[in-house]
Design an enzyme around this catalytic site. Structure first.
Site, PDB file in Angstrom:
ATOM      1  N   ASN A 141       0.814  -1.068  -0.172  1.00 41.88           N
ATOM      2  CA  ASN A 141       0.197   0.200   0.084  1.00 41.88           C
ATOM      3  C   ASN A 141       1.193   1.284   0.485  1.00 41.88           C
ATOM      4  OD1 ASN A 141      -0.509   1.809   2.305  1.00 41.88           O
ATOM      5  ND2 ASN A 141       0.675   0.280   3.266  1.00 41.88           N
ATOM      6  N   PHE A 145      -2.030   8.444   4.476  1.00 43.55           N
ATOM      7  CA  PHE A 145      -2.630   8.811   5.451  1.00 43.55           C
ATOM      8  C   PHE A 145      -3.457   9.480   5.231  1.00 43.55           C
ATOM      9  CE2 PHE A 145       0.849   9.560   8.657  1.00 43.55           C
ATOM     10  CZ  PHE A 145       1.126   8.256   8.560  1.00 43.55           C
ATOM     11  N   SER A 211       5.262   5.472   8.661  1.00 38.03           N
ATOM     12  CA  SER A 211       5.029   5.016   7.187  1.00 38.03           C
ATOM     13  C   SER A 211       5.914   5.436   6.690  1.00 38.03           C
ATOM     14  CB  SER A 211       3.501   6.070   7.064  1.00 38.03           C
ATOM     15  OG  SER A 211       3.448   5.935   6.012  1.00 38.03           O
ATOM     16  N   ASN A 213       4.877   6.182   3.221  1.00 42.28           N
ATOM     17  CA  ASN A 213       4.259   6.842   2.408  1.00 42.28           C
ATOM     18  C   ASN A 213       4.219   8.055   2.550  1.00 42.28           C
ATOM     19  OD1 ASN A 213       3.846   4.699   0.729  1.00 42.28           O
ATOM     20  ND2 ASN A 213       2.803   3.702   2.311  1.00 42.28           N
ATOM     21  N   THR A 214       4.701   9.488   3.376  1.00 42.70           N
ATOM     22  CA  THR A 214       4.633  10.509   3.512  1.00 42.70           C
ATOM     23  C   THR A 214       6.117  11.129   3.451  1.00 42.70           C
ATOM     24  OG1 THR A 214       2.153  10.264   5.625  1.00 42.70           O
ATOM     25  CG2 THR A 214       3.897  12.320   4.865  1.00 42.70           C
ATOM     26  N   LYS A 248       5.475   4.356  17.314  1.00 45.96           N
ATOM     27  CA  LYS A 248       5.484   3.013  16.552  1.00 45.96           C
ATOM     28  C   LYS A 248       6.899   3.080  15.170  1.00 45.96           C
ATOM     29  CE  LYS A 248       2.786   0.327  13.152  1.00 45.96           C
ATOM     30  NZ  LYS A 248       1.359   0.416  13.096  1.00 45.96           N
ATOM     31  N   ASN A 281       5.647  -0.685  11.288  1.00 42.15           N
ATOM     32  CA  ASN A 281       5.423  -1.018  10.649  1.00 42.15           C
ATOM     33  C   ASN A 281       5.381  -1.536   9.134  1.00 42.15           C
ATOM     34  OD1 ASN A 281       3.284   1.221   8.887  1.00 42.15           O
ATOM     35  ND2 ASN A 281       4.339   3.316  10.421  1.00 42.15           N
TER      36      ASN A 281
END
Length: 401
Positions: A141, A145, A211, A213-214, A248, A281
């Site tokens: 994925n 967010f 994450s 993805n940011t 996390k 994560n």
């Protein structure tokens, strides 16, 4: 954290209907669009949560609870200053906006982590951004967010008329991240906005600095940046008692980085600023699957995003063991990543996790995985002569068939 691929059907308490009707949709990479399935299923769960006192919903939820919930004092876990009905939780990323906060206990969970939520509403990354790797029981994925923002999330949680923190049938963790539009120089204040909005509603709060993805987010995993962020949150005034704060981490940190963060966690724990660590994560490492082709026609190595599910199990376990060796018995650890069976759950518990979280494996196997895991853990307690799951934490006791 990753989004939902599909969600259990309310009342779908028997494993066979799930495997019969949902299983085939998940058995192929080219099945129905996973994000669309996510949106539709979460809408149903939202209706159920808001209408849970209406007789039809109440009956369906009661039947679901009767089959999926396992009440046994041996499964309770006392950590973070909280009492968890059982040690098994839903990982962040499934219920991003907390729309089903009121009903996660019906699916057998002892706690659910909602989010990730950001100060600003945001759409996330362009589609397609969620991919099945069915044969590997995994997902990729790059959602970014996507959520309605922490203000709307807080309003929605209040509208569900939840019991107050500490009095819920399943504890609720609220996971917060940085808004994409916020520059890194203002990241700390961005987190503080969401913390101020959500902490009064949470049993515990998680700061997501891992994450993939940011852009730039993982820079906040440095010792200096993380100390500054946690200090700022602890200085934020709240109208309620301050909930436990966890961080996390990513599975892609080096051994040296993990050791540095473990030392920081010990220091912040002594100050009463940090209650625990979630490991871990999704992963940027492709774990031997780099040549695997996705529906886009490109290989996994060529696609951006975080990998979850069975392929990251070994790395997640290794990260947990490294952290336990340094902080074990002092800073509670939460294990997540590739837990999809009683044996994988026991392995994580024995390696040092006081709490466990499910996600991708739960999607592929269905809601029955929760009682199956809990029953499997109880059998291991009996086999090893232990009185509770707390007695198994960090023992490295083997799985006994």
């Amino acid at each position: 954290m990753k989004p939902v691929l599909v969600t259990p059907v309310i009342g779908g308490h028997h494993p066979h209907p799930y495997q019969r009707f949902i299983g085939p949709l998940l058995a192929r990479d080219d099945g129905p669009d996973p994000e669309l399935m996510s949106q539709l299923s979460l809408q149903v769960l939202a209706w159920a949560a808001r209408g849970r006192r209406w007789p039809p919903w109440r009956g369906l939820l009661a039947s679901t609870t009767a089959v999926l919930q396992r009440r046994d004092p041996r499964l309770q876990q006392h950590c973070l200053g909280l009492t968890f009905p059982n040690l098994l939780g839903l990982a962040a990323g499934f219920d991003k906006n907390g729309v089903a906060a009121a009903i996660w206990h019906c699916f057998g969970f002892g706690f659910a982590e909602l989010g990730t939520m950001t100060a600003l509403p945001q759409r996330g990354n362009p589609r397609p951004r969620l991919f099945r790797l069915a044969a590997e029981q995994a997902a990729l994925n790059r959602m970014g967010f996507n959520n309605q923002g922490s203000l709307r999330a807080a309003t929605g949680l209040r509208e569900q008329q939840l019991p107050p923190p500490g009095q819920r049938p399943a504890l609720l963790g609220l996971n917060i991240g940085k808004s994409r539009a916020t520059p890194m120089a203002a990241a700390v204040e961005d987190y503080a906005v969401s913390y101020g909005r959500l902490a009064p509603l949470a049993d515990y709060v998680v700061i997501n600095v891992s994450s993939p993805n940011t852009p730039g987010l993982r820079e906040l995993q440095s010792v200096e940046a993380l100390r500054q962020l946690i200090g700022r949150l602890q200085a934020t005034p709240l109208p309620t008692p301050r909930p436990p704060l966890l961080v996390k981490l990513a599975p892609d940190l080096t051994d040296d980085q993990l050791l540095e963060l473990a030392e920081l966690a010990l220091d912040l724990h002594r100050q009463g600023w940090l209650a625990g660590i979630i490991a871990n994560n999704t992963s940027l490492d492709r774990h031997g699957l780099g040549a695997r082709r996705l529906m886009t026609g490109r290989t996994l190595a060529e696609e951006a995003g975080g990998l979850s599910g069975a392929p990251i199990r070994a790395r997640s376990l290794a990260v947990l063991r490294q952290l336990w060796r340094r902080v074990g018995g002092r800073v509670p650890l939460v294990g997540v990543g590739g837990i999809d069976s009683p044996q994988a759950a026991w392995e994580r518990l024995a390696a040092g996790a006081s709490l466990l979280q499910l996600y991708t494996g739960w999607i592929y196997q269905g809601p029955q995985l929760v009682p199956v895991v809990l029953e499997g853990l109880l059998k291991q307690l009996d086999a090893h002569g232990l009185n509770s799951v707390a007695d198994g934490v960090g023992t490295e006791l083997p799985w006994l068939s």
